[in-house]
Design an enzyme around this catalytic site. Structure first.
Site, PDB file in Angstrom:
ATOM      1  N   CYS A   1       0.894  -1.157   0.000  1.00 55.96           N
ATOM      2  CA  CYS A   1       0.000   0.000   0.000  1.00 55.96           C
ATOM      3  C   CYS A   1       0.927   1.200   0.000  1.00 55.96           C
ATOM      4  O   CYS A   1       1.561   1.498   1.012  1.00 55.96           O
ATOM      5  CB  CYS A   1      -0.911   0.038   1.227  1.00 55.96           C
ATOM      6  SG  CYS A   1      -1.852   1.582   1.280  1.00 55.96           S
TER       7      CYS A   1
ATOM      8  N   CYS B   1      -0.496   4.201   2.456  1.00 55.37           N
ATOM      9  CA  CYS B   1      -0.522   4.055   3.918  1.00 55.37           C
ATOM     10  C   CYS B   1      -0.244   2.598   4.278  1.00 55.37           C
ATOM     11  O   CYS B   1       0.884   2.146   4.160  1.00 55.37           O
ATOM     12  CB  CYS B   1      -1.827   4.569   4.496  1.00 55.37           C
ATOM     13  SG  CYS B   1      -3.310   4.086   3.602  1.00 55.37           S
ATOM     14  N   SER B   2      -1.234   1.847   4.697  1.00 55.97           N
ATOM     15  CA  SER B   2      -0.965   0.481   5.130  1.00 55.97           C
ATOM     16  C   SER B   2      -2.175  -0.419   4.911  1.00 55.97           C
ATOM     17  O   SER B   2      -2.403  -1.335   5.687  1.00 55.97           O
ATOM     18  CB  SER B   2      -0.577   0.476   6.608  1.00 55.97           C
ATOM     19  OG  SER B   2      -1.618   1.067   7.364  1.00 55.97           O
ATOM     20  N   CYS B   3      -2.946  -0.167   3.862  1.00 53.81           N
ATOM     21  CA  CYS B   3      -4.128  -0.999   3.603  1.00 53.81           C
ATOM     22  C   CYS B   3      -3.698  -2.452   3.444  1.00 53.81           C
ATOM     23  O   CYS B   3      -2.719  -2.752   2.764  1.00 53.81           O
ATOM     24  CB  CYS B   3      -4.854  -0.506   2.352  1.00 53.81           C
ATOM     25  SG  CYS B   3      -5.438   1.190   2.538  1.00 53.81           S
TER      26      CYS B   3
HETATM   27 FE    FE Z   1      -3.386   2.128   2.868  1.00 56.65          FE
END
Ligand code: FE
Length: 188
Positions: free
Chosen positions: A92, A95-97
């Site tokens: 991602c 961000c951190s999906c």
């Molecule tokens: Fe994300």
């Protein structure tokens, strides 16, 4: 950060806005009950059952939900299958999906800026740092997760695993293999 989170949680529970027991339950669920073992079962089923695999390719969200894995951060899923010519890698960049419902909470490195940028600019280099050496002819396809769509890599089924049960097959599927920073384990 830990202290800040604790202070925030204290204030919110003092004001009666959250129930600490509910928070504990959610944390326990994602730390202990939901983890990569769910995704491993999805992969093992896909390896064992052609019809399930076809469903997974067509509508991963529904196929995965049929095994009971659904909910937060896994509402819309897509399965990407590795082949002898193509290796899939998930990141991602924003961000951190991450697909919580099948893999649990993301590892720290998944959220780190170096991984998020280098997975795109130098995927082969990143893979070699994870110990994955692909033949030069293998293309690497990088998938950028979003809040709307999360990816599950279906690694190639290892050779010599024809007689294995789904449970034994699931034992060969690591979290990293389903992110694409690893490969499925070898037959026992
Ligand atoms: Fe994300």
């Amino acid at each position: 950060m830990t202290a800040r989170v604790r202070a925030l949680e204290t204030i919110l529970s003092e004001k009666g806005l959250i129930d600490p027991a509910a928070i504990d339950e959610i944390v326990d669920t994602y730390q202990n009950k939901i983890g990569p073992q769910n995704g491993a079962k999805v992969v093992a089923r896909a390896w064992s059952d052609e019809r399930f695999d076809a469903w997974l390719r067509k509508d991963a969200t529904a196929a995965i939900a049929s095994l009971g894995y659904t909910g937060r951060q896994g509402e819309h899923m897509r399965a990407v299958h590795n082949t002898p010519d193509t290796h899939n890698l998930v990141v991602c960049t924003l961000c951190s999906c991450y697909p919580w419902s099948v893999l649990g909470l993301p590892p720290v490195w998944y959220k780190s800026p170096p991984y998020r940028s280098r997975a795109v600019s130098d995927p082969r280099g990143v893979l070699s740092e994870f110990g994955v050496a692909l033949d030069p002819h293998v293309n690497i396809r990088v998938w950028d997760s979003t809040a709307e769509l999360r990816y599950l890599v279906v690694p190639m089924r290892p050779e010599g695993t024809d007689g294995l049960s789904e449970e034994a097959l699931a034992g060969l599927v690591s979290r990293d293999a389903m992110i694409g920073t690893g490969l499925a384990g070898r037959a026992p």
